[in-house]
Scaffold this active site. Structure first.
Site, mmCIF file in Angstrom:
data_model
loop_
_atom_site.group_PDB
_atom_site.id
_atom_site.type_symbol
_atom_site.label_atom_id
_atom_site.label_comp_id
_atom_site.label_asym_id
_atom_site.label_seq_id
_atom_site.Cartn_x
_atom_site.Cartn_y
_atom_site.Cartn_z
ATOM 1 N N HIS A 70 0.819 -1.228 0.000
ATOM 2 C CA HIS A 70 0.000 0.000 0.000
ATOM 3 C C HIS A 70 0.849 1.273 0.000
ATOM 4 O O HIS A 70 0.313 2.372 -0.134
ATOM 5 C CB HIS A 70 -0.935 0.028 1.218
ATOM 6 C CG HIS A 70 -1.961 -1.061 1.205
ATOM 7 N ND1 HIS A 70 -2.865 -1.213 0.185
ATOM 8 C CD2 HIS A 70 -2.215 -2.077 2.088
ATOM 9 C CE1 HIS A 70 -3.644 -2.267 0.427
ATOM 10 N NE2 HIS A 70 -3.263 -2.808 1.573
ATOM 11 N N ASP A 115 -2.338 -10.770 -2.421
ATOM 12 C CA ASP A 115 -2.908 -10.317 -1.151
ATOM 13 C C ASP A 115 -4.408 -10.048 -1.367
ATOM 14 O O ASP A 115 -4.849 -9.764 -2.488
ATOM 15 C CB ASP A 115 -2.197 -9.040 -0.707
ATOM 16 C CG ASP A 115 -2.616 -8.574 0.668
ATOM 17 O OD1 ASP A 115 -1.959 -8.971 1.644
ATOM 18 O OD2 ASP A 115 -3.608 -7.811 0.782
ATOM 19 N N HIS A 168 -5.993 -7.483 -0.540
ATOM 20 C CA HIS A 168 -6.220 -6.070 -0.871
ATOM 21 C C HIS A 168 -5.470 -5.669 -2.148
ATOM 22 O O HIS A 168 -4.402 -6.209 -2.447
ATOM 23 C CB HIS A 168 -5.736 -5.178 0.281
ATOM 24 C CG HIS A 168 -6.402 -5.456 1.586
ATOM 25 N ND1 HIS A 168 -5.859 -6.307 2.526
ATOM 26 C CD2 HIS A 168 -7.571 -4.998 2.099
ATOM 27 C CE1 HIS A 168 -6.667 -6.355 3.586
ATOM 28 N NE2 HIS A 168 -7.710 -5.587 3.348
ATOM 29 N N ASP A 183 -4.515 -12.956 3.761
ATOM 30 C CA ASP A 183 -5.813 -12.415 4.179
ATOM 31 C C ASP A 183 -6.929 -12.818 3.212
ATOM 32 O O ASP A 183 -8.073 -12.410 3.384
ATOM 33 C CB ASP A 183 -5.766 -10.891 4.391
ATOM 34 C CG ASP A 183 -4.879 -10.157 3.411
ATOM 35 O OD1 ASP A 183 -4.403 -10.775 2.438
ATOM 36 O OD2 ASP A 183 -4.662 -8.948 3.618
HETATM 37 ZN ZN LIG Z 1 -4.011 -7.309 2.593
#
Ligand SMILES: [Zn+2]
Length: 347
Positions: free
Chosen positions: A164, A200, A202, A290
């Site tokens: 991120h 991931d 996200h 995740d």
């Molecule tokens: Zn993540």
């Protein structure tokens, strides 16, 4: 696998989520649980990182971000902005109209400095944060070195995670973009086509931003549809890159409760794109657990057994691979999930 104990001191205490201060999901036990699970299988060497200096970081991030992360804790303690116990979390953000004209903020108070560079309220800074973030970069680069030296697979147990973090922005538990730093280091070593596969849960908005206009670094991500999931403002399928990078950014948003059948189909699509791109350097995988069915902040439906299939699909590319740890917050399962994934690589 490569790991550093420096991450233990990045223990952020709290994050603000959904209007509540809650214990950080991104906590040291995530990595110690993976280390313990892999140690139990006794077929892994745990290696310390070697220092790679600042140059690989500033090749990807603005030095202003690096300086902020290095100094803001000590400055805030010295000025009394923190009592030395509470973590630094921004409460005022440089957004939209505040940023008109490229204004970046001249404030020297900690809230102004943090709010100009941070995207969320989930990424606290404490005394050990900068050293942990620097060590995570060294962990990633050392795992890449192992693969460049002939290992088929390197596993970087990075913490904090990185995907991120953008060129001059941190957040989403991330400070320096470990995967992007490895990719750029490969380019600087002469690679002309580097691929980053992000699995991931996200979207890796930071990695996307860093290589948005680059045709020499392919970024392809499978992730929860940003219509419902962090980071909300990026990760849509029509974000394809720009300029020389047009067509080298691929986003594959996934529905809630996506199971292994649908996930494997999407991953095979992604791997076909990697294959067509024909990287001339090790494959970089931003690896999050995740996507697990019981992850406390996510909603996909992969089981521990499913990670073996995820691993085998990626291994099926037949390329030297650097695994860079990103997310995964079900601490009771993350070790077993890592063991399962590595079994897919025949480990
Ligand atoms: Zn993540």
């Amino acid at each position: 696998m490569v790991s550093s104990p420096a991450h233990l001191a990045h223990d952020g205490l709290v994050e603000v989520m959904g209007g509540r201060a809650v214990p950080c999901f991104e906590r040291p036990e995530r990595i110690t649980a993976i280390e313990a699970a892999l140690a139990d299988t006794s077929s892994y060497r745990l290696l310390p990182p070697s220092a790679h200096g600042l140059a690989p970081i500033t090749a990807v991030h603005e030095s202003a971000l690096v300086e902020l992360l290095e100094q803001v804790w000590a400055d805030s303690v010295a000025s009394g902005a923190t009592d030395g116990a509470a973590p630094l979390i921004p409460d005022t953000f440089l957004v939209g109209p505040m940023a008109a004209g490229g204004y970046r903020g001249s404030g020297t108070a900690a809230p102004a400095r943090l709010g100009a560079y941070c995207l969320d309220t989930a990424t606290p800074i404490v005394a050990g944060t900068y050293a942990a973030a620097r060590a995570a970069v060294d962990v990633a680069l050392t795992a890449a070195d192992l693969v460049l030296d002939g290992e088929e697979l390197g596993y970087a147990l990075c913490r904090p995670p990185g995907h991120h973090a953008a060129r001059e922005m941190y957040g989403g538990y991330c400070f320096f973009n470990n995967a992007a730093i490895v990719a750029e280091s490969l380019v600087l070593k002469g690679a002309r086509r580097v691929a980053i596969l992000d699995v991931d849960y996200h979207h890796g908005n930071g990695t996307q931003q860093i290589f948005w206009e680059r045709g020499d670094v392919l970024y392809i991500s499978l992730h929860a549809d940003p219509a419902r999931a962090f980071p909300y403002f990026s990760g849509h399928a029509d974000e394809v890159g720009a300029g020389a990078g047009k067509g080298f950014n691929h986003n594959i948003p996934l529905a809630a409760r996506t199971d292994i059948q649908a996930y494997a189909a999407a991953l095979e699509r992604a791997c076909a794109i990697v294959d067509d791109f024909a990287p001339d350097a090790p494959l970089i995988v931003s690896l999050g657990f995740d996507t697990f069915e019981r992850d406390p902040i996510a909603d996909l439906a992969l089981t521990t057994e499913d990670y073996a299939r995820v691993g085998s699909i990626i291994a099926g590319l037949g390329r030297p691979t650097v695994l860079i740890q990103e997310g995964g917050y079900a601490i009771d399962a993350i070790g077993a999930n890592a063991v399962s994934l590595l079994s897919g690589f025949g480990r």
